[in-house]
Motif scaffolding. Structure first.
Motif, PDB file in Angstrom:
ATOM      1  N   TRP A 265     -25.985  41.569   8.311  1.00  0.00           N
ATOM      2  CA  TRP A 265     -25.505  40.696   7.251  1.00  0.00           C
ATOM      3  C   TRP A 265     -25.699  41.368   5.895  1.00  0.00           C
ATOM      4  CZ3 TRP A 265     -22.739  36.785   8.895  1.00  0.00           C
ATOM      5  CH2 TRP A 265     -23.002  36.226  10.151  1.00  0.00           C
ATOM      6  N   TRP A 266     -24.741  41.190   5.005  1.00  0.00           N
ATOM      7  CA  TRP A 266     -24.873  41.747   3.664  1.00  0.00           C
ATOM      8  C   TRP A 266     -25.880  40.944   2.868  1.00  0.00           C
ATOM      9  CZ3 TRP A 266     -22.950  46.355   2.980  1.00  0.00           C
ATOM     10  CH2 TRP A 266     -21.869  46.765   3.779  1.00  0.00           C
ATOM     11  N   PRO A 267     -26.860  41.608   2.250  1.00  0.00           N
ATOM     12  CA  PRO A 267     -27.856  40.871   1.455  1.00  0.00           C
ATOM     13  C   PRO A 267     -27.221  40.287   0.207  1.00  0.00           C
ATOM     14  CG  PRO A 267     -28.135  43.241   1.174  1.00  0.00           C
ATOM     15  CD  PRO A 267     -27.103  43.059   2.248  1.00  0.00           C
ATOM     16  N   ALA A 268     -27.857  39.240  -0.320  1.00  0.00           N
ATOM     17  CA  ALA A 268     -27.339  38.595  -1.524  1.00  0.00           C
ATOM     18  C   ALA A 268     -27.394  39.523  -2.727  1.00  0.00           C
ATOM     19  CB  ALA A 268     -28.126  37.316  -1.811  1.00  0.00           C
ATOM     20  N   TYR A 269     -28.366  40.446  -2.710  1.00  0.00           N
ATOM     21  CA  TYR A 269     -28.507  41.384  -3.820  1.00  0.00           C
ATOM     22  C   TYR A 269     -28.542  42.801  -3.268  1.00  0.00           C
ATOM     23  CZ  TYR A 269     -29.860  37.090  -6.163  1.00  0.00           C
ATOM     24  OH  TYR A 269     -29.866  35.815  -6.649  1.00  0.00           O
ATOM     25  N   ALA A 270     -27.999  43.724  -4.037  1.00  0.00           N
ATOM     26  CA  ALA A 270     -27.945  45.118  -3.602  1.00  0.00           C
ATOM     27  C   ALA A 270     -29.352  45.685  -3.428  1.00  0.00           C
ATOM     28  CB  ALA A 270     -27.170  45.948  -4.616  1.00  0.00           C
ATOM     29  N   MET A 271     -29.543  46.445  -2.363  1.00  0.00           N
ATOM     30  CA  MET A 271     -30.819  47.101  -2.088  1.00  0.00           C
ATOM     31  C   MET A 271     -30.696  48.575  -2.453  1.00  0.00           C
ATOM     32  SD  MET A 271     -32.472  44.507  -0.876  1.00  0.00           S
ATOM     33  CE  MET A 271     -33.912  45.228  -0.077  1.00  0.00           C
ATOM     34  N   PRO A 272     -31.779  49.201  -2.912  1.00  0.00           N
ATOM     35  CA  PRO A 272     -31.715  50.623  -3.272  1.00  0.00           C
ATOM     36  C   PRO A 272     -31.295  51.494  -2.093  1.00  0.00           C
ATOM     37  CG  PRO A 272     -33.752  49.604  -4.058  1.00  0.00           C
ATOM     38  CD  PRO A 272     -33.104  48.612  -3.144  1.00  0.00           C
ATOM     39  N   ASP A 273     -30.481  52.482  -2.380  1.00  0.00           N
ATOM     40  CA  ASP A 273     -30.075  53.497  -1.411  1.00  0.00           C
ATOM     41  C   ASP A 273     -29.340  52.921  -0.205  1.00  0.00           C
ATOM     42  OD1 ASP A 273     -31.315  55.504  -2.978  1.00  0.00           O
ATOM     43  OD2 ASP A 273     -33.250  55.013  -2.078  1.00  0.00           O
ATOM     44  N   THR A 274     -28.680  51.806  -0.356  1.00  0.00           N
ATOM     45  CA  THR A 274     -27.862  51.236   0.717  1.00  0.00           C
ATOM     46  C   THR A 274     -26.509  50.842   0.147  1.00  0.00           C
ATOM     47  OG1 THR A 274     -28.651  48.979   0.336  1.00  0.00           O
ATOM     48  CG2 THR A 274     -29.888  50.314   1.925  1.00  0.00           C
ATOM     49  N   THR A 275     -25.544  50.739   1.040  1.00  0.00           N
ATOM     50  CA  THR A 275     -24.224  50.265   0.617  1.00  0.00           C
ATOM     51  C   THR A 275     -24.316  48.798   0.207  1.00  0.00           C
ATOM     52  OG1 THR A 275     -23.105  51.826   2.069  1.00  0.00           O
ATOM     53  CG2 THR A 275     -21.847  49.909   1.359  1.00  0.00           C
ATOM     54  N   ALA A 276     -23.695  48.458  -0.896  1.00  0.00           N
ATOM     55  CA  ALA A 276     -23.718  47.088  -1.410  1.00  0.00           C
ATOM     56  C   ALA A 276     -22.323  46.487  -1.356  1.00  0.00           C
ATOM     57  CB  ALA A 276     -24.239  47.077  -2.842  1.00  0.00           C
ATOM     58  N   LEU A 277     -22.279  45.191  -1.053  1.00  0.00           N
ATOM     59  CA  LEU A 277     -21.019  44.451  -1.065  1.00  0.00           C
ATOM     60  C   LEU A 277     -20.894  43.744  -2.403  1.00  0.00           C
ATOM     61  CD1 LEU A 277     -18.495  43.159   0.205  1.00  0.00           C
ATOM     62  CD2 LEU A 277     -19.997  41.445   1.231  1.00  0.00           C
ATOM     63  N   ARG A 278     -19.799  44.018  -3.111  1.00  0.00           N
ATOM     64  CA  ARG A 278     -19.580  43.417  -4.423  1.00  0.00           C
ATOM     65  C   ARG A 278     -18.186  42.810  -4.487  1.00  0.00           C
ATOM     66  NH1 ARG A 278     -22.007  48.703  -7.592  1.00  0.00           N
ATOM     67  NH2 ARG A 278     -24.207  48.339  -7.063  1.00  0.00           N
ATOM     68  N   TRP A 279     -18.114  41.628  -5.054  1.00  0.00           N
ATOM     69  CA  TRP A 279     -16.848  40.905  -5.182  1.00  0.00           C
ATOM     70  C   TRP A 279     -16.378  41.025  -6.625  1.00  0.00           C
ATOM     71  CZ3 TRP A 279     -15.192  39.120  -0.525  1.00  0.00           C
ATOM     72  CH2 TRP A 279     -16.150  38.918   0.466  1.00  0.00           C
ATOM     73  N   ARG A 280     -15.094  41.344  -6.818  1.00  0.00           N
ATOM     74  CA  ARG A 280     -14.550  41.574  -8.147  1.00  0.00           C
ATOM     75  C   ARG A 280     -13.266  40.766  -8.354  1.00  0.00           C
ATOM     76  NH1 ARG A 280     -18.907  43.273  -8.900  1.00  0.00           N
ATOM     77  NH2 ARG A 280     -19.575  45.397  -9.436  1.00  0.00           N
ATOM     78  N   THR A 281     -13.057  40.358  -9.592  1.00  0.00           N
ATOM     79  CA  THR A 281     -11.775  39.767  -9.955  1.00  0.00           C
ATOM     80  C   THR A 281     -10.734  40.884 -10.048  1.00  0.00           C
ATOM     81  OG1 THR A 281     -12.092  40.069 -12.332  1.00  0.00           O
ATOM     82  CG2 THR A 281     -12.988  38.040 -11.340  1.00  0.00           C
ATOM     83  N   PRO A 282      -9.444  40.550 -10.059  1.00  0.00           N
ATOM     84  CA  PRO A 282      -8.435  41.599 -10.251  1.00  0.00           C
ATOM     85  C   PRO A 282      -8.646  42.386 -11.548  1.00  0.00           C
ATOM     86  CG  PRO A 282      -7.384  39.618  -9.438  1.00  0.00           C
ATOM     87  CD  PRO A 282      -8.810  39.249  -9.745  1.00  0.00           C
ATOM     88  N   GLU A 283      -9.297  41.769 -12.542  1.00  0.00           N
ATOM     89  CA  GLU A 283      -9.556  42.463 -13.802  1.00  0.00           C
ATOM     90  C   GLU A 283     -10.727  43.426 -13.709  1.00  0.00           C
ATOM     91  OE1 GLU A 283      -7.294  38.891 -14.158  1.00  0.00           O
ATOM     92  OE2 GLU A 283      -9.393  39.090 -13.490  1.00  0.00           O
ATOM     93  N   GLY A 284     -11.392  43.462 -12.538  1.00  0.00           N
ATOM     94  CA  GLY A 284     -12.493  44.386 -12.343  1.00  0.00           C
ATOM     95  C   GLY A 284     -13.846  43.822 -12.702  1.00  0.00           C
ATOM     96  N   GLN A 285     -13.946  42.529 -13.009  1.00  0.00           N
ATOM     97  CA  GLN A 285     -15.207  41.904 -13.377  1.00  0.00           C
ATOM     98  C   GLN A 285     -15.876  41.287 -12.140  1.00  0.00           C
ATOM     99  OE1 GLN A 285     -16.228  42.246 -16.620  1.00  0.00           O
ATOM    100  NE2 GLN A 285     -14.332  43.458 -16.732  1.00  0.00           N
ATOM    101  N   ALA A 286     -17.201  41.189 -12.210  1.00  0.00           N
ATOM    102  CA  ALA A 286     -17.930  40.527 -11.128  1.00  0.00           C
ATOM    103  C   ALA A 286     -17.511  39.061 -11.044  1.00  0.00           C
ATOM    104  CB  ALA A 286     -19.432  40.642 -11.358  1.00  0.00           C
ATOM    105  N   MET A 287     -17.335  38.588  -9.845  1.00  0.00           N
ATOM    106  CA  MET A 287     -16.953  37.193  -9.645  1.00  0.00           C
ATOM    107  C   MET A 287     -18.070  36.264 -10.110  1.00  0.00           C
ATOM    108  SD  MET A 287     -13.866  36.779  -8.061  1.00  0.00           S
ATOM    109  CE  MET A 287     -13.961  35.326  -7.004  1.00  0.00           C
ATOM    110  N   THR A 288     -17.717  35.249 -10.876  1.00  0.00           N
ATOM    111  CA  THR A 288     -18.661  34.247 -11.345  1.00  0.00           C
ATOM    112  C   THR A 288     -18.481  32.967 -10.528  1.00  0.00           C
ATOM    113  OG1 THR A 288     -17.127  33.288 -12.944  1.00  0.00           O
ATOM    114  CG2 THR A 288     -18.439  35.206 -13.671  1.00  0.00           C
ATOM    115  N   PRO A 289     -19.437  32.029 -10.621  1.00  0.00           N
ATOM    116  CA  PRO A 289     -19.228  30.747  -9.930  1.00  0.00           C
ATOM    117  C   PRO A 289     -17.914  30.085 -10.298  1.00  0.00           C
ATOM    118  CG  PRO A 289     -21.513  30.939 -10.626  1.00  0.00           C
ATOM    119  CD  PRO A 289     -20.795  32.127 -11.199  1.00  0.00           C
TER     120      PRO A 289
END
Length: 679
Positions: free
Chosen positions: A579-603
């Motif tokens: 399972w992907w962790p809620a927060y990125a861990m050092p030295d591991t691949t992280a899953l990040r969600w982005r808007t089409p504008e390239g910004q981090a997804m907000t609530p």
């Protein structure tokens, strides 16, 4: 062969040995049991031998000098009191539930009824020996050899029907089409290997007896969800060639599939039997010990609990019934070379006397500790029509489950934009809301867009309504809520704009299926563009409605699916077993969600109902590869801003080109499309 010896109560069924055959039958409420011997055709009863030895409810006898090939059945005596659940009728010859090979076929004749046709409360005195189903004593096959071990994250399931897969295949010799031997042909396995699937899920192959209603309509239970011989391969898929048997031919098939590095899973039906409800035929269990084998209604034991919708339910709270199921499953693994099972209406297997589902029920506990079955693939269809019948995620660790929420979310998101980004993301990452508990992995989610039960992929995009009149139920059967979209024309068309939209949507649905986290499952023929002309419940159509038309195959779609699966094998983050962790861990691949504008997804971004586009970034520590998935389910083009890079497009669902393509800092996706890029 004139007299019986006491024999032994174990193993159940007919077991040949050097000095004869041992017979054992669990029927604790019987008063008398008779072993009936028949000629090789099974039509003529030659001897009727009374079994006198009984141990703990198991009647047993040894027949000296008997050999394999012997055909036999049982007559079981006892009281006829339907309202107390007792339906013994010695006028009816019964099939051994442990039969390894079945002789004869049920044709819907009322001679199979245990009750009088005009009065369900009276026992029918007519003898059915000449047409009854019987068992043939067979030698065991050699132990199955080693099978390929598919890593959980690498598994890609392909659901197929043995007959339908090859009935029209031009590369299969005519006498082998529609058979186990036909499925083992190189031309068939070549296609599956090139496609990149790892696991063949065969629709039911246990010996079945079709419903009386279908016989009257001139139809048959093509899907096969009507079992009566749980150890015996269905004889309708056997070539009948001399020197072979259904079991030996099935085993040659599994060996051939294993030799290609693929697994074999079979769809099994242990939730009900072909004896249906209180008005159904007496073929086996009903006449052996009705109270033991079935869930009966507590208010009137003449009636059956019907949590399956098929008339009856096997009683897996009973140890003897659990034993029957466990013995059958081990037989398919050790003798027939099967690597796993998909359990139809699986909650029935864990329902207690009152109907409540118990994740620690006897069968689930037995399977978890069994040294053979614990190493197999166990897949649940996690719903039935019993109390609290929908239970996605309720099965214990070690089980996979069909995830219909994935199906409905993707259909709703891509075809109707009726699903938000949060729901899409949840299903794309293996439905943690259902499966992230008790140590279960993302691969527990079996993701699918289509399956045998429902529209094919082509029909999902060609029909807004079901078209099931051929089933003889006035178009009332099958799902009415399909989330399908006909793209402007109901059914077949030559309109180029409609065809282009259907092609685009088919490709994007295949992409999201095969690139989502979890265990993907494809429906056979979807890669060919197979249509059932809008029939979304083709269970009784053993004809060109369901048979795959290889001569009409969409070669470009086949190539596209092969490329998708090659990309899945290349991109490790897409088949993660963690399972992907809620927060990125050092030295591991992280899953990040982005808007089409390239910004981090907000609530607020997640809650928007007017947007159906986002980017999914798998960011790896340098110098490892980053992967990016761009999703546009909007009705219009969407521009995406790309950070990092340089990015190279590896797949675009809206493009025919398979070439890698360098991307700039901004790209524009067509409506209803998905791109994959890497650094």
């Amino acid at each position: 062969m004139t007299g019986l010896h006491p024999g032994t109560p174990y193993p159940l069924g007919a077991t040949p040995g050097p000095h004869g055959v041992n017979f054992a039958l669990a029927a604790p409420r019987a008063t008398v049991v008779e072993l009936c011997l028949f000629d090789a055709t099974g039509r003529h009863e030659q001897q009727r031998l009374k079994v006198t030895a009984q141990t703990n409810g198991v009647w047993h006898a040894a027949l000296p000098h008997a050999r394999t090939g012997l055909v036999y059945g049982w007559r079981v005596h006892g009281p006829w009191v339907p309202h107390e659940g007792l339906r013994f009728n010695p006028a009816k010859v019964l099939l051994d539930p442990y039969a390894r090979e079945v002789v004869g076929n049920y044709g819907g004749e009322d001679l199979f009824l245990g009750h009088h046709p005009a009065d369900p409360n009276r026992r029918d005195a007519r003898d059915n020996a000449s047409i009854a189903l019987k068992a043939r004593v067979v030698d065991p096959l050699p132990p199955a050899g080693p099978a390929p071990r598919i890593a959980d994250g690498d598994r890609v399931i392909y659901e197929l029907h043995v007959r339908g897969q090859t009935r029209l295949h031009p590369g299969v010799p005519p006498d082998l089409r529609g058979t186990y031997a036909g499925l083992a042909e190189p031309a068939v396995l070549d296609h599956l290997q090139r496609l990149g699937v790892t696991t063949l899920n065969l629709m039911p192959v246990q010996f079945r007896a079709d419903e009386e209603r279908l016989f009257k309509l001139g139809l048959s239970n093509y899907w096969g969800y009507s079992p009566i011989g749980w150890f015996a391969p269905e004889a309708r898929y056997w070539t009948g060639r001399p020197g072979t048997s259904p079991a030996s031919e099935f085993r040659v098939m599994t060996d051939a599939i294993h030799a290609r590095g693929m697994e074999v899973v079979i769809d099994v039906v242990f939730n009900h039997s072909a004896e249906t409800d209180e008005l159904g035929p007496t073929l086996s269990l009903r006449g052996i010990d009705n109270l033991l084998y079935y869930h009966l209604r507590p208010d009137d034991r003449a009636l059956y609990q019907n949590w399956t919708g098929c008339g009856n339910c096997l009683h897996l709270s009973e140890p003897r019934v659990v034993q029957l199921v466990m013995d059958a499953l081990r037989h398919w693994v050790t003798q027939l070379g099967v690597d796993g099972f998909r359990f139809d209406l699986a909650p029935i297997l864990a329902r207690r006397e009152g109907g409540d589902f118990d994740p620690r029920a006897p069968f689930l506990a037995a399977a978890a500790q069994d040294p053979v079955l614990a190493r197999t693939l166990l897949i649940a269809e996690p719903w039935d029509i019993g109390p609290g019948g929908y239970g996605l995620g309720q099965f214990p660790p070690g089980w996979l489950e069909w995830n219909d929420r994935f199906r409905d979310t993707q259909r709703g998101f891509w075809l109707h934009r009726g699903v938000g980004l949060g729901e899409f993301a949840q299903r794309f990452t293996a439905s943690s809301d259902a499966f992230r508990h008790d140590g279960r992995a993302p691969t527990a989610s079996v993701n699918f867009i289509t399956a045998h039960d429902g529209f094919t992929l082509r029909d999902l995009l060609s029909y807004s309504e079901r078209h099931n009149l051929a089933n003889g139920e006035h178009n009332r059967d099958g799902h009415a809520h399909n989330l399908s979209r006909n793209c402007g024309v109901e059914g077949e068309t030559d309109d180029p704009l409609v065809l282009a939209e259907r092609k685009r949507l088919a490709r994007v649905l295949l992409a999201v299926l095969l690139l989502s986290q979890g265990t993907p499952m494809m429906l056979a023929g979807d890669e060919l563009g197979h249509t059932q002309r809008g029939n979304n419940n083709a269970y009784c159509q053993d004809n060109e409605t369901t048979w795959l038309h290889w001569d009409r195959a969409d070669a470009s779609l086949v190539d596209y699916v092969s490329r998708l699966l090659a990309l899945r094998r290349e991109a490790a983050p897409l088949r993660s077993t963690q399972w992907w962790p809620a927060y990125a861990m050092p030295d591991t691949t992280a899953l990040r969600w982005r808007t089409p504008e390239g910004q981090a997804m907000t609530p607020a971004d997640w809650e928007r109902r007017d947007r159906h586009a986002l980017a999914i970034l798998f960011a790896a520590p340098s110098p490892a590869t980053n992967w990016l998935i761009l999703v546009n389910a909007e009705a219009a083009e969407v521009a995406f801003h790309l950070d990092g890079g340089p990015w190279v497009r590896r797949l675009a669902s809206d493009k025919d080109s398979a070439e890698a393509w360098p991307l700039g800092s901004t790209v524009t996706l067509e409506p209803g499309s998905l791109w994959v890029a890497k650094t």
